[in-house]
Design an enzyme around this catalytic site. Structure first.
Site, PDB file in Angstrom:
ATOM      1  N   ASP A  87       0.831  -1.198   0.000  1.00  0.00           N
ATOM      2  CA  ASP A  87       0.000   0.000   0.000  1.00  0.00           C
ATOM      3  C   ASP A  87       0.875   1.260   0.000  1.00  0.00           C
ATOM      4  O   ASP A  87       1.838   1.359   0.767  1.00  0.00           O
ATOM      5  CB  ASP A  87      -0.874  -0.019   1.263  1.00  0.00           C
ATOM      6  CG  ASP A  87      -1.827   1.143   1.347  1.00  0.00           C
ATOM      7  OD1 ASP A  87      -2.728   1.209   0.504  1.00  0.00           O
ATOM      8  OD2 ASP A  87      -1.662   1.999   2.248  1.00  0.00           O
TER       9      ASP A  87
ATOM     10  N   GLU B  43       1.239  -0.698  -5.083  1.00  0.00           N
ATOM     11  CA  GLU B  43       0.329   0.405  -5.396  1.00  0.00           C
ATOM     12  C   GLU B  43       1.212   1.572  -5.815  1.00  0.00           C
ATOM     13  O   GLU B  43       1.585   2.422  -5.011  1.00  0.00           O
ATOM     14  CB  GLU B  43      -0.522   0.795  -4.183  1.00  0.00           C
ATOM     15  CG  GLU B  43      -1.631   1.747  -4.604  1.00  0.00           C
ATOM     16  CD  GLU B  43      -2.201   2.620  -3.499  1.00  0.00           C
ATOM     17  OE1 GLU B  43      -3.220   3.256  -3.740  1.00  0.00           O
ATOM     18  OE2 GLU B  43      -1.604   2.684  -2.409  1.00  0.00           O
TER      19      GLU B  43
END
Ligand code: GLC
Length: 571
Positions: free
Chosen positions: A232, A292
């Site tokens: 993330d 990401e």
């Protein structure tokens, strides 16, 4: 369905039925076994709050996911990425982690996770955890200790600085949720840095103890059967140590704050060194990394593979989401850029942070047809696809209309310009029954009213449904050496309406033609296949009512509006 004689296809006018799948059994032998598993896999993102609720509290949970593994297996999914399900106060719905090595009680227990991983593996489905590497929750014990005193042994696990002056944060950096990225802690009189919410303090990765603690998290989940991580916000791991002000641009952002470029707190070179160290740890446990990786251009994206392919195996290409509407030239360009990077592409089309592709690309009248068009493209490109739950049903965004209904902090803070991400996170649509079969309780977000026709049970019975189209596409992809491993070769670079390409491996050539326009468009197969004997070609899958007209050299099909046409070309 009956296989169609390939000869007939090209020598007479022939009407092909609305949805046709043929010749799936590949006579061409197995896929390239030397490739790592994740190159042949189709990933599926599960937002656990919204997928399946086993205890009827209105929130999805791990047992719910386990109960749906057969569905995912039949669909053709090879790996699930589960958005964060760790203990969390849920200020950002789990992206604020309070303990990296457990499961939030609302989702179940660690033992439920173990069952999920075991049952997934039994079905050949790998399990990917969302690893929130950039920040923790403000309630994580590390942060509580860090903020307890300036002398805390964990003080340096986060980024603390004195203000510039009374009431002035250390610099001009902005939070992506609006306002300053610095919050003053009254107890110690210093500011802490949070790129996201106030409740999401950034970890200080320059501290080796932080790095080691986070590496240990990957080892912990390896013991629980986890096959990889989606990293993330990984581009944000490092900040400029001198905390230089970011350059300010003209105008305001959606929160009314000055626009700026995140020159000193995003995509710093040290991120790459860190990823190389992390990769060594995850490689030792056979875990794959998905990133990401929001980037401004293809060179930045390319850097995430690492100088020696030693960083992220699957960095997500968000540039793909910048393609405007249904544009054949737009997609052609973006695909071409990704191909030119030399990496293994991971195109992003939908996820829990962006408006669903059904809504982004739909024209309001032919949305289901367009959903098939997008799937026809997405699942025939080179690279690893990641489906977002419900994409296979044609789930659409169902946005809140009143501020008081908004659950996402981003929407609460940015309303009305920024409506937040609730719209793409509504409950999965399983049946035409109450709450779309997601829960017998009250769902945490309202179910999209379109569920009555767009749900698993209903669409399973309709041979022409989006769901069955996905099933066919996925079955085809899994059996096709060209689609799995073949090169991407663009056809007719100038066609404003049709995006066409070949996928070619040593064993097989597949032709894909996609009509992005709302009117029928002629497409010359002969030109596309460079004179390959058409008599030996065969349609694999099409949504077009297609006439094939032979006139001299030209073998033209008339692709109906938004049609998908996929054929195998046999030399
Ligand atoms: C990532 C997540 C997003 C979250 C943010 C902060 O961008 O995808 O949902 O809000 O990180 O963790």
């Amino acid at each position: 369905m009956m296989p169609m004689s390939s000869g007939r296809f090209f020598t007479s006018r022939l009407v092909v039925s609305a949805l046709l799948m043929l010749c799936f059994a590949s006579p061409l032998g197995a896929q390239d076994k030397s490739q790592p598993w994740w190159r042949h896999a189709v990933f599926y993102e599960i937002y656990p709050r919204s997928f399946a609720d086993s205890n009827n509290d209105g929130l999805g949970d791990l047992r719910g996911i386990t109960s749906k593994l057969d569905y995912l297996h039949t669909l053709g999914v090879d790996a699930i990425w589960i958005s964060p399900c760790y203990p969390s106060p849920q200020f950002d719905f789990g992206y604020d982690v309070a303990d990296y090595e457990n499961i939030d009680p609302m989702y179940g227990k660690l033992a439920d996770f173990d069952v999920l991983a075991r049952e997934a593996h039994k079905r050949g489905i790998r399990v990917i955890m969302d690893f929130v590497v950039n920040h923790t929750s403000h309630q994580h014990p590390w942060f509580l200790e860090s903020k307890s005193s300036r002398n805390s042994p964990r003080r340096d696990w986060y980024i603390w600085r004195d203000g510039k002056g009374p009431g002035q944060p250390p610099n001009n950096w902005e939070s992506s949720f609006g306002g300053s990225a610095w919050t003053l802690d009254p107890t110690t009189g210093q500011y802490y840095y949070h790129y996201f919410e106030v409740q999401q303090p950034d970890l200080n990765w320059r501290n080796p103890a932080v790095e080691e603690a986070m590496f240990d998290v990957t080892r912990f989940w390896h013991k629980h059967g986890v096959d990889g991580f989606r990293l993330d916000a990984v581009d944000l791991l490092y900040e400029d140590p001198d905390l230089k002000d970011n350059p300010v641009l003209p105008g305001k952002n959606e929160f009314g704050d000055p626009k700026m470029t995140n020159k000193y707190n995003d995509n710093l070179p040290q991120v790459h060194d860190e990823l190389q160290r992390l990769r060594k740890v995850t490689d030792a446990n056979g875990q794959v990394l998905i990133g990401e990786t929001w980037t401004d251009n293809i060179d930045e994206l390319k850097a995430y593979y690492g100088p020696h392919q030693d960083e992220i195996q699957l960095p997500m290409d968000f540039l793909f989401t910048t393609v405007d509407k249904r544009s054949a030239p737009g997609f052609r360009k973006q695909i071409g850029l990704a191909e030119s990077s030399g990496g293994w592409p991971v195109f992003v089309i939908s996820n829990h942070d962006i408006v669903r592709s059904y809504t982004r690309y739909g024209d309001g009248q032919n949305n289901d047809q367009i959903a098939k068009l997008m799937a026809g493209m997405y699942l025939t490109l080179r690279g690893t696809p990641i489906l977002y739950y419900g994409e296979e049903l044609g789930m659409e965004n169902h946005d809140p209309v009143r501020k008081e209904d908004v659950k996402d902090p981003l929407g609460q803070q940015g309303w009305p310009e920024q409506k937040g991400r609730d719209g793409e996170r509504t409950p999965m649509q399983w049946t035409s029954g109450a709450n779309a079969g997601f829960t017998q309780g009250t769902p945490w977000l309202p179910v999209d009213p379109a569920y009555s026709t767009h749900n698993v049970a209903f669409e399973s019975k309709d041979t022409d449904s989006i769901l069955n189209f996905y099933r066919l596409l996925l079955a085809m992809r899994h059996r096709s050496p060209a689609l799995l491993d073949g090169d991407y070769i663009p056809v007719d670079q100038d066609d404003p309406n049709i995006l066409a390409y070949l996928r070619r491996s040593g064993k097989e050539t597949i032709l894909v033609a996609l009509n992005f326009s709302s009117s029928s468009q002629p497409f010359d197969i002969g030109q596309a296949t460079h004179g390959v004997s058409r008599a030996k070609s065969s349609v694999l899958l099409t949504t077009s009512s297609t006439d094939v007209t032979v006139k001299g050299d030209k073998h033209t099909i008339l692709l109906s509006p938004y049609a998908v046409f996929i054929a195998r070309i046999t030399p």
